[in-house]
Scaffold this motif. Structure first.
Motif, PDB file in Angstrom:
ATOM      1  N   GLY A 214      41.575  51.146  41.811  1.00 39.39           N
ATOM      2  CA  GLY A 214      40.723  50.629  43.034  1.00 39.39           C
ATOM      3  C   GLY A 214      39.678  49.605  42.802  1.00 39.39           C
ATOM      4  O   GLY A 214      38.599  49.831  42.205  1.00 39.39           O
TER       5      GLY A 214
ATOM      6  N   SER B 243      37.292  46.697  44.470  1.00 45.84           N
ATOM      7  CA  SER B 243      36.946  46.089  45.667  1.00 45.84           C
ATOM      8  C   SER B 243      37.297  44.778  45.697  1.00 45.84           C
ATOM      9  O   SER B 243      37.131  43.993  44.635  1.00 45.84           O
ATOM     10  CB  SER B 243      35.533  46.131  45.742  1.00 45.84           C
ATOM     11  OG  SER B 243      34.941  47.472  45.778  1.00 45.84           O
TER      12      SER B 243
ATOM     13  N   THR C 210      34.340  55.114  46.472  1.00 46.37           N
ATOM     14  CA  THR C 210      33.148  55.037  45.575  1.00 46.37           C
ATOM     15  C   THR C 210      32.152  55.842  46.321  1.00 46.37           C
ATOM     16  O   THR C 210      31.477  55.029  47.101  1.00 46.37           O
ATOM     17  CB  THR C 210      32.868  53.746  45.109  1.00 46.37           C
ATOM     18  OG1 THR C 210      34.284  53.104  44.606  1.00 46.37           O
ATOM     19  CG2 THR C 210      32.150  53.639  44.027  1.00 46.37           C
TER      20      THR C 210
ATOM     21  N   GLY D 292      40.752  49.051  28.985  1.00 43.45           N
ATOM     22  CA  GLY D 292      41.282  48.615  27.797  1.00 43.45           C
ATOM     23  C   GLY D 292      42.840  48.439  27.779  1.00 43.45           C
ATOM     24  O   GLY D 292      43.424  48.388  26.468  1.00 43.45           O
TER      25      GLY D 292
ATOM     26  N   GLY E 133      42.971  47.705  35.879  1.00 40.97           N
ATOM     27  CA  GLY E 133      42.150  46.771  37.032  1.00 40.97           C
ATOM     28  C   GLY E 133      42.527  45.367  36.374  1.00 40.97           C
ATOM     29  O   GLY E 133      43.191  44.747  37.033  1.00 40.97           O
ATOM     30  N   THR E 134      41.632  45.084  35.386  1.00 47.38           N
ATOM     31  CA  THR E 134      41.840  43.475  34.773  1.00 47.38           C
ATOM     32  C   THR E 134      43.234  42.867  34.721  1.00 47.38           C
ATOM     33  O   THR E 134      43.181  41.828  35.324  1.00 47.38           O
ATOM     34  CB  THR E 134      41.223  43.503  33.480  1.00 47.38           C
ATOM     35  OG1 THR E 134      39.751  43.922  33.763  1.00 47.38           O
ATOM     36  CG2 THR E 134      41.019  41.989  32.742  1.00 47.38           C
TER      37      THR E 134
ATOM     38  N   PRO F  33      33.268  41.579  37.729  1.00 43.69           N
ATOM     39  CA  PRO F  33      33.574  42.715  36.901  1.00 43.69           C
ATOM     40  C   PRO F  33      35.097  42.569  36.240  1.00 43.69           C
ATOM     41  O   PRO F  33      35.879  42.136  36.979  1.00 43.69           O
ATOM     42  CB  PRO F  33      33.878  43.917  37.722  1.00 43.69           C
ATOM     43  CG  PRO F  33      33.151  43.662  39.045  1.00 43.69           C
ATOM     44  CD  PRO F  33      33.338  42.198  39.313  1.00 43.69           C
TER      45      PRO F  33
HETATM   46  C1  LIG Z   1      36.762  43.053  40.681  1.00 43.38           C
HETATM   47  C2  LIG Z   1      36.743  44.428  40.186  1.00 43.38           C
HETATM   48  C3  LIG Z   1      36.222  45.302  41.307  1.00 43.38           C
HETATM   49  C4  LIG Z   1      36.045  46.828  40.948  1.00 43.38           C
HETATM   50  N1  LIG Z   1      35.667  47.697  42.126  1.00 43.38           N
HETATM   51  C5  LIG Z   1      35.631  48.898  41.689  1.00 43.38           C
HETATM   52  C6  LIG Z   1      35.019  49.715  42.854  1.00 43.38           C
HETATM   53  O1  LIG Z   1      34.702  49.289  43.904  1.00 43.38           O
HETATM   54  N2  LIG Z   1      35.095  51.034  42.595  1.00 43.38           N
HETATM   55  C7  LIG Z   1      35.381  51.574  41.488  1.00 43.38           C
HETATM   56  O2  LIG Z   1      35.187  52.802  41.191  1.00 43.38           O
HETATM   57  N3  LIG Z   1      35.630  50.613  40.337  1.00 43.38           N
HETATM   58  C8  LIG Z   1      35.711  49.442  40.778  1.00 43.38           C
HETATM   59  N4  LIG Z   1      36.300  48.404  39.654  1.00 43.38           N
HETATM   60  C9  LIG Z   1      36.819  49.228  38.325  1.00 43.38           C
HETATM   61  C10 LIG Z   1      38.292  49.572  38.120  1.00 43.38           C
HETATM   62  O3  LIG Z   1      38.561  50.414  39.097  1.00 43.38           O
HETATM   63  C11 LIG Z   1      38.653  50.022  36.867  1.00 43.38           C
HETATM   64  O4  LIG Z   1      37.866  51.296  36.524  1.00 43.38           O
HETATM   65  C12 LIG Z   1      38.605  49.149  35.779  1.00 43.38           C
HETATM   66  O5  LIG Z   1      39.072  47.911  36.138  1.00 43.38           O
HETATM   67  C13 LIG Z   1      39.637  49.667  34.417  1.00 43.38           C
HETATM   68  O6  LIG Z   1      39.407  48.689  33.330  1.00 43.38           O
HETATM   69  P1  LIG Z   1      40.366  47.602  33.052  1.00 43.38           P
HETATM   70  O7  LIG Z   1      39.784  46.579  33.697  1.00 43.38           O
HETATM   71  O8  LIG Z   1      39.972  47.355  31.364  1.00 43.38           O
HETATM   72  O9  LIG Z   1      41.592  47.904  33.307  1.00 43.38           O
HETATM   73  C14 LIG Z   1      36.481  47.154  39.950  1.00 43.38           C
HETATM   74  C15 LIG Z   1      37.059  46.500  38.820  1.00 43.38           C
HETATM   75  C16 LIG Z   1      37.149  45.164  39.019  1.00 43.38           C
HETATM   76  C17 LIG Z   1      37.735  44.168  37.901  1.00 43.38           C
END
Ligand SMILES: Cc1cc2nc3c(=O)[nH]c(=O)nc-3n(C[C@H](O)[C@H](O)[C@H](O)COP(=O)(O)O)c2cc1C
Length: 345
Positions: free
Chosen positions: A19, A21, A71, A170, A191-192, A308
């Motif tokens: 999830g 944002s 969240t 990761g 996410g990424t 992020p």
């Molecule tokens: C642009 C962006 C926005 C995010 N927004 C939230 C959020 O609103 N709430 C949350 O719990 N995690 C948020 N995350 C973290 C992701 O849910 C997740 O934990 C993370 O991307 C996993 O790691 P990875 O990027 O290495 O796959 C966000 C990540 C990104 C890249």
């Protein structure tokens, strides 16, 4: 593929869209669910009515299982979580707060609940109050991972709880998927990787940067949104970190948040003040970070936007479709299995 997670959610592959944002919007959620994974809607920037609309939109785009997050530290998140329960969302993912009432509400209609955690204490607590699984977020992750890396966090949580562990932070390819399963996880959340796909609404400026940057081009800091938060290393992010909390900006940015979640500003302001300095400071940090994240994701603003991003940004070399990401991962994970069979004997 078959793991406890595919069985629990009724999905083909143990791959979840985190999830995020402004990124995990209905069409992304549906793309991941339609490709056999589980899409999770981010409700962070939405008010209750927008959350309801988004769920209905997802249902118009897919008949597959999907999820939505809350969240709990964000203003308006409790109201959004209530909507998720009213709409009987199949999987609810909560983070940064206590979600025992969400578990109770979801189980009443047969829904599943997963808690995002960063240590064994939180994982055990989630298990105690009946969560169906946990997402373990390692240090490599975009946004809120903590000090321990996925390589150590995932097996430690797999040992600590009986409910399935989903690894996050990761993971971007089939090697990562196979590794997570080997470490004791039952699936992964990304996410990424999904953020840089054709369907992702991320602005092209940041998609390009995300592909160009290397594994060392992110940093984690307490001075972005008040809790350890990993972002892409850009001039704007470094400036935001140097500046730390800007209370004047927070005053104006929180007005926008009040408008967004449709509560009178004085009510939000008084509520924040009444919650004590520690909480007020945290919310002020979040208000500024929210603004900077929004400027990056939607406007592609390289001067003021902060994004992020996880360390796996260094493993991304292209902008595939969501379906291509999932198909490639599954095929690659199977090749890893063959290679390991040869190596391990
Ligand atoms: C642009 C962006 C926005 C995010 N927004 C939230 C959020 O609103 N709430 C949350 O719990 N995690 C948020 N995350 C973290 C992701 O849910 C997740 O934990 C993370 O991307 C996993 O790691 P990875 O990027 O290495 O796959 C966000 C990540 C990104 C890249």
């Amino acid at each position: 593929m078959k793991t406890r997670i595919t069985e629990l959610f009724g999905i083909e592959y143990p791959i979840l869209l985190s999830g995020m944002s402004w990124i995990s919007i209905p069409k992304m959620v549906a793309a991941v669910s339609n490709a056999g994974g589980l899409g999770i809607l981010a409700t962070g920037p939405l008010n209750a009515e927008q959350t309801r609309q988004a769920i209905r939109e997802i249902r118009s785009l897919t008949d597959k299982p999907f999820g939505a997050n809350a969240t709990l530290m964000f203003p308006g998140a409790v109201e959004n979580a209530r909507v998720l329960l009213q709409e009987k969302v199949p999987v609810i993912n909560f983070s940064l707060g206590k979600g025992d009432w969400i578990v109770k509400g979801a189980h009443a209609y047969g829904g599943k609940v997963i808690a995002t955690v960063v240590n064994a204490r939180h994982a055990r607590r989630a298990e105690e109050y009946g969560a169906d699984g946990v997402i373990a977020t390692g240090h490599e992750a975009a946004a809120h991972g903590e000090a321990v890396t996925s390589l150590v966090l995932v097996p430690s949580l797999a040992d600590a709880v009986k409910i399935p562990v989903i690894a996050a932070g990761g993971f971007a390819d089939g090697r990562g998927l196979a590794a997570a399963l080997a470490l004791g996880a039952e699936g992964i959340a990304m996410g990424t990787r999904f953020m840089t796909t054709k369907e992702s609404p991320l602005h092209a400026n940041f998609k390009q940067l995300s592909i160009e940057k290397g594994v060392a081009d992110t940093f984690a800091s307490l001075r972005i949104d008040g809790i350890p938060c990993r972002v892409l290393k850009t001039k704007a992010a470094e400036k935001a970190e140097r500046r730390g909390l800007n209370l004047i900006a927070a005053f104006f940015n929180s007005r926008e948040i009040a408008q967004q979640i449709r509560i009178p500003y004085f009510k939000l302001f008084l509520g924040v003040i009444a919650s004590g300095w520690k909480n007020a400071r945290q919310l002020a940090f979040l208000a500024n970070a929210f603004k900077a994240f929004h400027l990056a994701t939607e406007n592609g603003d390289l001067e003021k936007g902060v994004l992020p991003v996880g360390q796996v940004t260094g493993l991304l070399h292209d902008e595939p479709t969501v379906k291509e990401v999932i198909e490639r991962m599954v095929a690659e994970a199977k090749l890893v299995r063959e290679k390991l069979t040869g190596q391990l004997g």
